[in-house]
Design a protein around this motif. Structure first.
Motif, PDB file in Angstrom:
ATOM      1  N   THR A  28       0.840  -1.209   0.000  1.00  0.00           N
ATOM      2  CA  THR A  28       0.000   0.000   0.000  1.00  0.00           C
ATOM      3  C   THR A  28       0.869   1.252   0.000  1.00  0.00           C
ATOM      4  O   THR A  28       0.632   2.189  -0.773  1.00  0.00           O
ATOM      5  CB  THR A  28      -0.921   0.003   1.231  1.00  0.00           C
ATOM      6  OG1 THR A  28      -1.831  -1.098   1.152  1.00  0.00           O
ATOM      7  CG2 THR A  28      -1.715   1.305   1.321  1.00  0.00           C
ATOM      8  N   ARG A  41       2.606   1.755  -3.404  1.00  0.00           N
ATOM      9  CA  ARG A  41       1.683   2.274  -4.427  1.00  0.00           C
ATOM     10  C   ARG A  41       1.455   3.766  -4.245  1.00  0.00           C
ATOM     11  O   ARG A  41       1.392   4.510  -5.236  1.00  0.00           O
ATOM     12  CB  ARG A  41       0.342   1.529  -4.363  1.00  0.00           C
ATOM     13  CG  ARG A  41       0.363   0.142  -4.998  1.00  0.00           C
ATOM     14  CD  ARG A  41      -1.062  -0.357  -5.231  1.00  0.00           C
ATOM     15  NE  ARG A  41      -1.821  -0.414  -3.989  1.00  0.00           N
ATOM     16  CZ  ARG A  41      -1.867  -1.472  -3.187  1.00  0.00           C
ATOM     17  NH1 ARG A  41      -1.158  -2.558  -3.497  1.00  0.00           N
ATOM     18  NH2 ARG A  41      -2.596  -1.467  -2.097  1.00  0.00           N
ATOM     19  N   ARG A  42       1.327   4.202  -3.016  1.00  0.00           N
ATOM     20  CA  ARG A  42       1.053   5.614  -2.769  1.00  0.00           C
ATOM     21  C   ARG A  42       2.221   6.486  -3.220  1.00  0.00           C
ATOM     22  O   ARG A  42       2.009   7.539  -3.847  1.00  0.00           O
ATOM     23  CB  ARG A  42       0.741   5.830  -1.288  1.00  0.00           C
ATOM     24  CG  ARG A  42      -0.608   5.270  -0.869  1.00  0.00           C
ATOM     25  CD  ARG A  42      -0.850   5.415   0.614  1.00  0.00           C
ATOM     26  NE  ARG A  42      -2.188   4.940   0.985  1.00  0.00           N
ATOM     27  CZ  ARG A  42      -2.653   4.919   2.224  1.00  0.00           C
ATOM     28  NH1 ARG A  42      -1.885   5.331   3.233  1.00  0.00           N
ATOM     29  NH2 ARG A  42      -3.880   4.477   2.467  1.00  0.00           N
ATOM     30  N   TYR A  43       3.435   6.088  -2.913  1.00  0.00           N
ATOM     31  CA  TYR A  43       4.593   6.864  -3.359  1.00  0.00           C
ATOM     32  C   TYR A  43       4.722   6.827  -4.884  1.00  0.00           C
ATOM     33  O   TYR A  43       4.971   7.859  -5.526  1.00  0.00           O
ATOM     34  CB  TYR A  43       5.875   6.333  -2.721  1.00  0.00           C
ATOM     35  CG  TYR A  43       6.137   6.862  -1.322  1.00  0.00           C
ATOM     36  CD1 TYR A  43       6.689   8.127  -1.118  1.00  0.00           C
ATOM     37  CD2 TYR A  43       5.827   6.096  -0.202  1.00  0.00           C
ATOM     38  CE1 TYR A  43       6.933   8.618   0.158  1.00  0.00           C
ATOM     39  CE2 TYR A  43       6.065   6.568   1.084  1.00  0.00           C
ATOM     40  CZ  TYR A  43       6.618   7.833   1.256  1.00  0.00           C
ATOM     41  OH  TYR A  43       6.848   8.313   2.526  1.00  0.00           O
ATOM     42  N   ASN A  44       4.575   5.650  -5.458  1.00  0.00           N
ATOM     43  CA  ASN A  44       4.775   5.522  -6.903  1.00  0.00           C
ATOM     44  C   ASN A  44       3.715   6.253  -7.714  1.00  0.00           C
ATOM     45  O   ASN A  44       3.919   6.516  -8.905  1.00  0.00           O
ATOM     46  CB  ASN A  44       4.814   4.049  -7.296  1.00  0.00           C
ATOM     47  CG  ASN A  44       6.097   3.360  -6.856  1.00  0.00           C
ATOM     48  OD1 ASN A  44       7.058   4.010  -6.430  1.00  0.00           O
ATOM     49  ND2 ASN A  44       6.121   2.044  -6.947  1.00  0.00           N
ATOM     50  N   SER A  45       2.588   6.575  -7.094  1.00  0.00           N
ATOM     51  CA  SER A  45       1.519   7.276  -7.818  1.00  0.00           C
ATOM     52  C   SER A  45       1.794   8.774  -7.956  1.00  0.00           C
ATOM     53  O   SER A  45       1.066   9.464  -8.680  1.00  0.00           O
ATOM     54  CB  SER A  45       0.178   7.076  -7.095  1.00  0.00           C
ATOM     55  OG  SER A  45       0.162   7.789  -5.853  1.00  0.00           O
ATOM     56  N   LEU A  46       2.838   9.280  -7.293  1.00  0.00           N
ATOM     57  CA  LEU A  46       3.070  10.730  -7.255  1.00  0.00           C
ATOM     58  C   LEU A  46       3.934  11.237  -8.397  1.00  0.00           C
ATOM     59  O   LEU A  46       4.110  12.446  -8.545  1.00  0.00           O
ATOM     60  CB  LEU A  46       3.734  11.115  -5.919  1.00  0.00           C
ATOM     61  CG  LEU A  46       2.949  10.794  -4.651  1.00  0.00           C
ATOM     62  CD1 LEU A  46       3.696  11.301  -3.428  1.00  0.00           C
ATOM     63  CD2 LEU A  46       1.548  11.387  -4.701  1.00  0.00           C
ATOM     64  N   ARG A 105      11.266   5.929  -7.107  1.00  0.00           N
ATOM     65  CA  ARG A 105      10.229   4.916  -7.116  1.00  0.00           C
ATOM     66  C   ARG A 105      10.649   3.781  -6.194  1.00  0.00           C
ATOM     67  O   ARG A 105      11.835   3.599  -5.901  1.00  0.00           O
ATOM     68  CB  ARG A 105       9.999   4.380  -8.533  1.00  0.00           C
ATOM     69  CG  ARG A 105       9.376   5.390  -9.471  1.00  0.00           C
ATOM     70  CD  ARG A 105       9.041   4.763 -10.805  1.00  0.00           C
ATOM     71  NE  ARG A 105       8.083   3.669 -10.695  1.00  0.00           N
ATOM     72  CZ  ARG A 105       6.771   3.831 -10.600  1.00  0.00           C
ATOM     73  NH1 ARG A 105       6.240   5.045 -10.595  1.00  0.00           N
ATOM     74  NH2 ARG A 105       5.965   2.780 -10.513  1.00  0.00           N
TER      75      ARG A 105
END
Length: 270
Positions: free
Chosen positions: A119, A122-127, A132
């Motif tokens: 989780t 995913r939150r970091y990679n979505s920015l 990454r």
């Protein structure tokens, strides 16, 4: 024997949960007293000296930040990134060599924590940052997530801890407290993920959002008043009550808010 048998049964019943049956869940000894000299060093660096815990790795301050003996002797550089009445702060050390992918490995933790790590990733990679994260199953990782077992000390529960970057690399370890006093017998994935996301923030160089005034989330008092904040254009002037880097958690799901995203992109999307 009866108590031992009950403990075995409890472990078997909670096999899919994160419980004290994990091989790395041997309960650690109560921490040793912290000397006045060390407390003075911690205060000189601008950290709170309340409830400091001594570990084999160094000293845990503000609940989840590990300072080594070597760091206590350094003069740490702090830069404030103003995002409103409550600010974002970063340490003088950041992750360099961008763009780069930081690998994350989980050691000896149950499914809820594995899902929590995913989780947070995913939150970091979505920015859209120039950093990454990628989870790996084996080999040497940039960050290793593993457990420790610490019972409450003087009524205070430790949930997790990590540290700040060194030599341009993220801090290499995140420790999660597997004692049931912390996350319980069946950790909530979104809550665990939010805690892991917070610790990953420290690994990237982020201080607590309420570094200037910890009373905002913990009910304490300001410990640092000599920082000149750098305003980030486009951010609001009001308080920031839901930041992922507040010193004390709200006990639930805490994804990035708009100010968090602005601060992270300011540091790692350029």
């Amino acid at each position: 024997m009866k108590k031992q048998m009950l403990a075995v049964i409890a472990c078997l019943a909670a096999g899919i949960m994160m419980s004290s049956c994990s091989k790395n869940d041997r309960q650690e000894a109560p921490p040793q007293p912290v000397t006045d000299e060390v407390l003075a060093q911690i205060k000189a660096l601008g950290f709170s000296t309340d409830n400091v815990l001594k570990t084999t790795e160094g000293y845990i301050v503000e609940g989840d930040i590990l300072l080594t003996a070597a760091q206590l002797k350094e003069k740490m550089s702090i830069t404030a990134l103003r995002v409103g009445q409550v600010e974002q702060y970063r340490s003088g050390n950041l992750v360099t060599g961008l763009p780069r992918t930081i690998t994350v490995k989980i050691v000896g933790l149950g499914p809820a924590f594995v899902a929590g790590v995913d989780t947070a990733i995913r939150r970091y990679n979505s920015l859209g940052l120039r950093i990454r994260f990628s989870r790996i199953a084996s080999g040497t990782a940039g960050i290793t997530v593993e457990g420790y077992n610490q019972a409450p000390v003087n009524g205070q529960v430790s949930y997790a801890y990590s540290g700040f970057p060194t030599a341009g690399n993220p801090y290499s370890s995140i420790k999660l407290n597997t004692n049931t006093a912390a996350f319980g017998y069946n950790p909530n994935v979104l809550y665990a993920g939010s805690i892991i996301q917070h610790e990953m923030g420290h690994c990237l160089g982020m201080h607590h959002t309420d570094y200037m005034d910890r009373s905002f989330s913990c009910g304490g008092s300001p410990v640092r008043e000599d920082i000149t904040p750098i305003w980030i254009p486009g951010t609001p002037t009001g308080p920031d009550p839901n930041s992922w880097m507040l010193a004390c958690s709200n006990g639930g799901n805490r994804p990035f808010n708009s100010n968090d995203i602005i601060a992270l992109r300011n540091l790692y999307a350029r």
